[in-house]
Structure formats: C-alpha cells, structure tokens
Motif scaffolding. Sequence first.
Motif, PDB file in Angstrom:
ATOM      1  N   THR A   1      -7.359   8.927  -4.784  1.00  0.00           N
ATOM      2  CA  THR A   1      -6.221   8.435  -4.007  1.00  0.00           C
ATOM      3  C   THR A   1      -6.685   7.574  -2.837  1.00  0.00           C
ATOM      4  O   THR A   1      -7.576   7.978  -2.085  1.00  0.00           O
TER       5      THR A   1
ATOM      6  N   SER B   1       0.320   5.127  -0.231  1.00  0.00           N
ATOM      7  CA  SER B   1      -0.802   5.654  -0.996  1.00  0.00           C
ATOM      8  C   SER B   1      -0.621   5.363  -2.474  1.00  0.00           C
ATOM      9  O   SER B   1       0.506   5.159  -2.967  1.00  0.00           O
TER      10      SER B   1
ATOM     11  N   THR C   1      -2.598   6.536  -6.352  1.00  0.00           N
ATOM     12  CA  THR C   1      -3.591   7.352  -7.045  1.00  0.00           C
ATOM     13  C   THR C   1      -3.982   6.662  -8.354  1.00  0.00           C
ATOM     14  O   THR C   1      -3.115   6.283  -9.147  1.00  0.00           O
TER      15      THR C   1
END
Length: 405
Positions: free
Chosen positions: A284, A300, A302
């Motif tokens: 991440t 964010s 991932t």
Amino acid sequence: MFVLSEGPILHADLDAFYASVEQRDDPALRGRPVIVGAGVVLAASYEARARGVRTAMNGRQARALCPEAIVVQPRMSAYSAASKAVFEVFRDTTPLVEGVSIDEAFLDVGGLRAIAGTPAVIAAGLRRAVADRVGLPITVGVARTKFLAKVASGVAKPDGLLVVPHERELDFLHPLPIERLWGVGKVTSAKLRSHGIRTVGQVAGFDVRELVSFLGPAAARHIHALAHNRDPRPVQVGRRRRSIGAQRALGSRRRTPGELDVVAAELVDRLARRLRQAERTCRTVTLRLRFADYTRATRSLTVPRPTTSTEVLLATARTLLAAALPLILDRGLTLLGLSLSNLDNSGPHQMELPFAGPDLSTLDTTLDAVRTRFGTASVTRATLLGHAPLVKIVAGTVMRSTGRR
C-alpha cells in the motif's frame, strides 16, 4: 519481601532532536533560537519554543514570533547518524530496547539491579553516556508502566530525569491536565472539558459508563484505564515497523505538476531504498497532503502483490498524485508526504507473467549498492539533478562523476 519502589521502565526522549544536532555541530548556534526547516517548522530549539514556535508551524508564522531565530535546512543524514549513535548507547545499557521513533525509546532495566543499580541510577548513567558519547541532551522518565514513564519524561523536559515511585504514582498523575493521557487530542479534550473534566484525576473518578456515553466505548475504556495507570504492555524488542514514510515541506510558493512529480520521485527513491535495506515488501502506498489553509488529505492505493520495486511504487504514487491534482491546484500545497504500509518480510513470492523483459529488481539492487559505496547523491534521476559539470547516463538515471574508480 523486598519490593522495588521504582522502575523498571525508562522512557528516553532526545530534546528538540533536530535542533539539538544543529547546535551540537555548530557552536555558533548554541544558546540561540534555532528553527529547522524554512517552509514548515520541522523542529525548534527550546530558545525558539520559549517564543511560541512549535513543530509543524508555518515558517512565516514562526519567524514572525521569533524574528531573531536562525533558520537552517534539515540534514537528515546527520540526524540519522546521531540517532544510530544514541541507540547504541541504549543497547549498551540493556538488550530490552523498543524504539518508538528516531529520537525516543522505551528500555526495560528491571533485571539489572544486581549489576548496574536501581533504575534511577541506570537512567542517570544513560543520560551521561548520551551526553559524553553523542553530545546531545536527553530526558528520561522512570516508572512502573510505559505510559507513566512517557508522561514522566514529558514533565521532566528539557534535559531532565524524573522517577515516579510506585507508591506515588497516582499522586503524580492525577493533578496533570487531561491532555497528558495518550489518545486525548483536541477533539477528545474539548468533549471532556465540556463536561467539566480537566484533570487526569477527574477522569479516574468518573464512572466509565458515563465516559462511554460521550466518548464511545473504546476511547472511554482506554483513557479511564490510563487514568488509573493501568498499562500492561511490556517493552517489545525487535518490533518491526508497520509503515515507513517521508515527507517534504514545500513552503508557500505554488508548485507546478512537474515540480510535484519531482518531489514524489525523490521521496519514492528514498523510501524504496529503505524498504529494501530492511528486507521488507509493501503493498500500500499512501499520499499525504497538507494545503495552504492547513487542512489535510490522504489518498492510498494497494497494489495486487507485495513489491520492493522503485518503478512500481513510483507509478502508484504518480497515480495518486494525478487523482489529487485538481484539489492541489485549487487549494495550494505546503507539504507532500508518502508512506508505505502493508509491510511484510521480504522473501520468495509469486512472479507475474510474462517473465520476459528487463529485470528491474537487479537494477534497484545495483543502484542501492552504488549509493551505499559512493553516497546517496552519487546516482540520481535526471529530473532531480541541478547543475553538474559532468554526468554519465546509466540505465535511465544520471551519475555524477566522482573522480573515483
């Protein structure tokens, strides 16, 4: 039966760490107000703090509060070296060391009484050793729990030592303001104060069910336990980080998308190398933004598989930055940060098809080896290079000529 009345946990915290390193290395700065960082204050000496300067404050505001302050650019390599030297002192004191950050740690000295003395004696020796071997001031709190040891070091700052005996724990803790409790920030503090709760002792005296009614169950039980000094956590040796991060203060000048991309690339290069040195992988990537109006935002993403690849991490960071660009252009950006999380130990992992193509992991490790041998500035991206009289192009990067073979 003989019962120890102090310790066994020490909380050791370097005082105004970055600023203290600058004052140590430049005698002309000693006794004078020092601010580390121009756009945003990364650290302030106690002389500057006395004038109201605080960490994370806007640089212009800090200079208005303390016009005579000396502003220096951060030297992260110097701070890292000083931290390593201090942690060597910690580990020479006891093998039970839990690092909290670059400038603080918990130490368990409970088993050293027979060979090194009481926790108070050991703490005093630790402070002398850090001063003699590293040349920096450090404050130490001594108590039965990690929470109380940290509170004690906070009360003892700067350059102090405070021991909280077992039989005086609550006498020491309860008169303190509620903000000394871990987890009590601005929002929780305001809620508590709106109910007439201003000291730790008042929190301890409240029925936990009443606290739950306006704080929620988790926060209420947490601070109620701390108010009674109930903290069973041991010092954890070798606990691995759950994330690593880096950030760059940008000042008040508006930055172009190209300039922001350069900053992101610089941060990714730094973090990817740290990730590989620690033999970790990550999944991440988080982008952290602070705007000109002091508000913040995070984004964010991932990736499908654990990675240590600089190019994968940079591509992910660029995706996040592109998505946040409209917000950045509208509000202005004063700080850009990146962090890597979902960390795991590096090891064998499933390769992706197709297998053909350049082996970027080999390139990453080769560049790491060059930087380790010749310095972090020996190899850099063309976009990060200022003006150099001679450069050599190596695998899509630019190498400064060092004159060494």
